[in-house]
Design a protein around this motif. Structure first.
Motif, PDB file in Angstrom:
ATOM      1  N   LEU B 292      -1.155   3.465   1.943  1.00  0.00           N
ATOM      2  CA  LEU B 292      -1.953   4.270   2.470  1.00  0.00           C
ATOM      3  C   LEU B 292      -2.720   3.991   3.784  1.00  0.00           C
ATOM      4  CD1 LEU B 292      -3.184   5.734  -0.968  1.00  0.00           C
ATOM      5  CD2 LEU B 292      -1.963   7.225   0.810  1.00  0.00           C
ATOM      6  N   LEU B 381      -9.025   4.749  -1.710  1.00  0.00           N
ATOM      7  CA  LEU B 381      -8.708   3.467  -0.988  1.00  0.00           C
ATOM      8  C   LEU B 381      -9.432   2.232  -1.109  1.00  0.00           C
ATOM      9  CD1 LEU B 381      -7.153   4.623   2.528  1.00  0.00           C
ATOM     10  CD2 LEU B 381      -5.903   3.404   0.708  1.00  0.00           C
ATOM     11  N   ALA B 382     -10.641   2.158  -0.782  1.00  0.00           N
ATOM     12  CA  ALA B 382     -11.153   1.103  -0.602  1.00  0.00           C
ATOM     13  C   ALA B 382     -11.482   0.184  -1.922  1.00  0.00           C
ATOM     14  CB  ALA B 382     -12.692   1.314  -0.300  1.00  0.00           C
ATOM     15  N   LEU B 385      -8.056  -1.330  -2.820  1.00  0.00           N
ATOM     16  CA  LEU B 385      -7.630  -2.451  -2.029  1.00  0.00           C
ATOM     17  C   LEU B 385      -8.136  -3.638  -2.646  1.00  0.00           C
ATOM     18  CD1 LEU B 385      -8.105  -1.483   1.843  1.00  0.00           C
ATOM     19  CD2 LEU B 385      -5.971  -2.323   0.630  1.00  0.00           C
TER      20      LEU B 385
END
Lengths: 223, 388
Positions: B292, B381-382, B385
């Motif tokens: 992504l 996303l953050a 990750l």
């Protein structure tokens, strides 16, 4: 142009009813072609700032211009497209796809660009040659050392020729020698290929390679 | 642009244990589906192959099967003289008035008895029924106490092997031949001379008359003419349609039951595939987040994971096809409800049925992969990750 202008930037996470401020009114300018290190203790907001600059996260308030684009205003798909064209991201744990070869891993970002298969393969090969892995094209990540894996990750970050490289603890999982090679490579990409580099690190030796070092503590920046 | 196909294929191959477990679950479901469909197809094919579109079968008005029908000698004689009946080279009408009775016989290798259709035929029946041929011995002689037995039942019932003597009523008949009929239901019958068999079964009528039409295109006109003739009192059908109709009820029943079992098993297999895919998504959180970050859209990630689930299920479908293939041509038997006698037929695993199995497997993958794929494409996303 990959200049970064951060104005009064704040980021607050909400966990249930609790507000957790991470960045508090940050202002920062990083000119095109700079090499900047962000340092600070764990939880100081370094990675959050890097993620905001990379369009991976969105700010709570403030303005963030990267290459003249106000990325806080971009929606999901537009932001994804912007990232694919402008950002090369280097992760601490490399984040390579284990079932793809080094060459195929590096090709991934080029799948998002209209390009012939032949050109794609050639560009991935060139990127791997730049990081010194021209002889490891068909190796899978498990067949490479940590340092080599990170070099593949750097090749993947630069293969689409973005102007801005964001590196989150790129040497954090490597021994000193391998870490040194990675830093050499980042310096070279900055010096020879004019990439703007923003690097988060805990390591003062790594930070010494940057032109400027910013310290973050409890969401507040100092140089 | 989509992720490369090799990404999904290699990820499926990367986890052999969970892939195999899921594939066997899907495979068993598909094998059962193929089994049911090939059983229905085999049954239907046996009946459909029995009839010819050039032939016409005449039954008593209102009768829906041969055993409930009766055609008098007078009616048979009128039909023999009918101008639309085709003739052979010696100008003899290609017509066979037939005696059809069910005979209860002891099975070989299984407890109990079952019914066998015994058919008394005119010798012209051998010309009428294309594909009927002796595979051992010879045909019965007209007027003799001899019978020939369909090859599919000769080993399934006592007294039906070549040279055996079989008793009908008070008379013994010698099995002088075994015959085949291209897999048609005739292969589950015993044939003899109609004039010899009629008195043995104390009958005074034939059960049906079958003849070849001089011009099969005139079927509708022939039908109207015969059915409206007050001397006859008969119903007329194409022979092919008559046998196809007989197959409908049982073939549909097999398909419905097979489909029901398949649906129940498919639910389990879909959950299995879903579980595998959720595990795959969980193990690849960072990898998905990285894709992504590179700029792949959530939609392309979702399509990729659904595709991976479909690959997994298709592999299961292939396993199912391989499990079901040995069924092909295995002979089984059931009661034909139209004649109340045993009908032996072979499973027919056709390319069409295999493709249906694979298509169902793909749909299972699609359904099972949807939720895990949605989860993969929607992760923040953050956090992803960080591996959170």
């Amino acid at each position: 142009m990959a200049s970064i202008q951060v104005r009064d930037l704040s980021k607050v996470y909400q966990r249930d009813s609790q507000r957790i401020p991470v960045l508090d009114g940050l202002t920062l300018d990083i000119p095109d072609g700079d090499f900047v290190a962000l340092m600070g203790p764990s939880g100081s907001g370094k990675t959050t700032l890097l993620n905001l600059i990379g369009g991976i996260d969105t700010p709570t308030s403030g303005q963030l211009l990267v290459g003249g684009t106000d990325i806080a205003r971009l929606s999901g798909p537009a932001l994804a497209k912007w990232r694919s064209r402008n950002i090369g991201y280097i992760f601490q744990l490399y984040n390579l796809v284990p079932v793809l070869t080094a060459h195929q891993n590096v090709e991934l970002p080029l799948l998002l660009v209209k390009m012939s298969g032949r050109e794609r393969r050639q560009r991935a090969r060139t990127a791997l040659e730049i990081v010194g892995l021209g002889d490891r094209l068909d190796h899978f990540p498990r067949q490479l050392s940590g340092g080599q894996e990170q070099r593949v990750a750097i090749a993947r970050a630069v293969v689409s020729d973005p102007e801005l490289l964001l590196a989150d603890e790129p040497t954090g999982d490597l021994d000193r020698a391998s870490g040194g090679e990675i830093l050499d490579l980042l310096e070279r990409l900055n010096r020879e290929f004019h990439k703007t580099v923003v690097m988060v690190t805990h390591d003062p030796h790594a930070a010494e390679r940057a032109h400027r070092v910013f310290q973050l503590d409890k969401g507040v920046l100092s140089q | 642009m989509a992720l490369p196909l090799s990404y999904n294929v290699r990820n499926v191959m990367q986890r052999p244990v969970s892939t195999l477990t899921t594939a066997v679950g899907v495979g068993l479901t598909i094998a059962i589906l193929i089994g049911a469909l090939s059983l229905a197809a085999g049954f239907r094919a046996a009946l459909v192959q029995t009839g010819s579109a050039d032939n016409l079968i005449v039954l008593r008005k209102g009768a829906n099967s041969e055993i409930s029908s009766g055609i008098s000698r007078q009616t048979a004689a009128i039909l023999r003289a009918y101008g639309e009946v085709a003739t052979d080279a010696r100008s003899r009408p290609l017509l066979s008035p037939e005696v059809v009775v069910v005979n209860n016989r002891r099975r070989v290798g299984q407890p109990g008895n079952s019914n066998v259709t015994v058919r008394g035929i005119d010798h012209e029946a051998l010309v009428l029924r294309r594909g009927v041929q002796v595979v051992a011995g010879r045909w019965f002689e007209p007027g003799a106490a001899e019978v020939v037995v369909g090859r599919r039942i000769s080993t399934r019932f006592e007294g039906c092997r070549l040279g055996d003597r079989v008793r009908f009523g008070q008379r013994d008949f010698t099995v002088v031949g075994l015959f085949s009929a291209n897999g048609a239901t005739f292969e589950s019958e015993i044939w003899g001379d109609n004039e010899v068999l009629m008195p043995v079964f104390r009958g005074e009528v034939f059960q049906s008359v079958t003849f070849r039409m001089r011009d099969p295109a005139r079927f509708d006109a022939i039908r109207r003419e015969l059915e409206s003739d007050p001397r006859l009192g008969v119903d007329v059908q194409r022979e092919s349609e008559f046998y196809a109709k007989q197959s409908e009820m049982l073939a549909n029943l097999i398909r419905v039951l097979g489909g029901f079992i398949t649906i129940i098993m498919a639910v389990g297999a879909i959950f299995g595939a879903m579980n595998t895919m959720f595990a795959a998504v969980g193990a690849r959180t960072r990898e998905i987040a990285m894709l992504l970050v590179l700029g792949f859209s959530p939609l392309s990630i979702m399509v990729s994971f659904v595709f991976e689930s479909v690959i997994l299920s298709l592999f299961g479908g292939l396993v199912g096809c391989l499990m079901a293939l040995p069924l092909n041509r295995i002979v089984t038997s059931t009661t034909n409800f139209s004649s109340f006698s045993e009908l032996a037929f072979g499973f027919r695993v056709t390319p069409g049925i295999l493709l249906t199995g694979l298509a169902v497997a793909a749909v299972m993958g699609l359904v099972g992969g949807f939720l895990p794929a949605l989860k993969a494409s929607r992760q923040p996303l953050a956090a992803a990750l960080r591996g959170a």
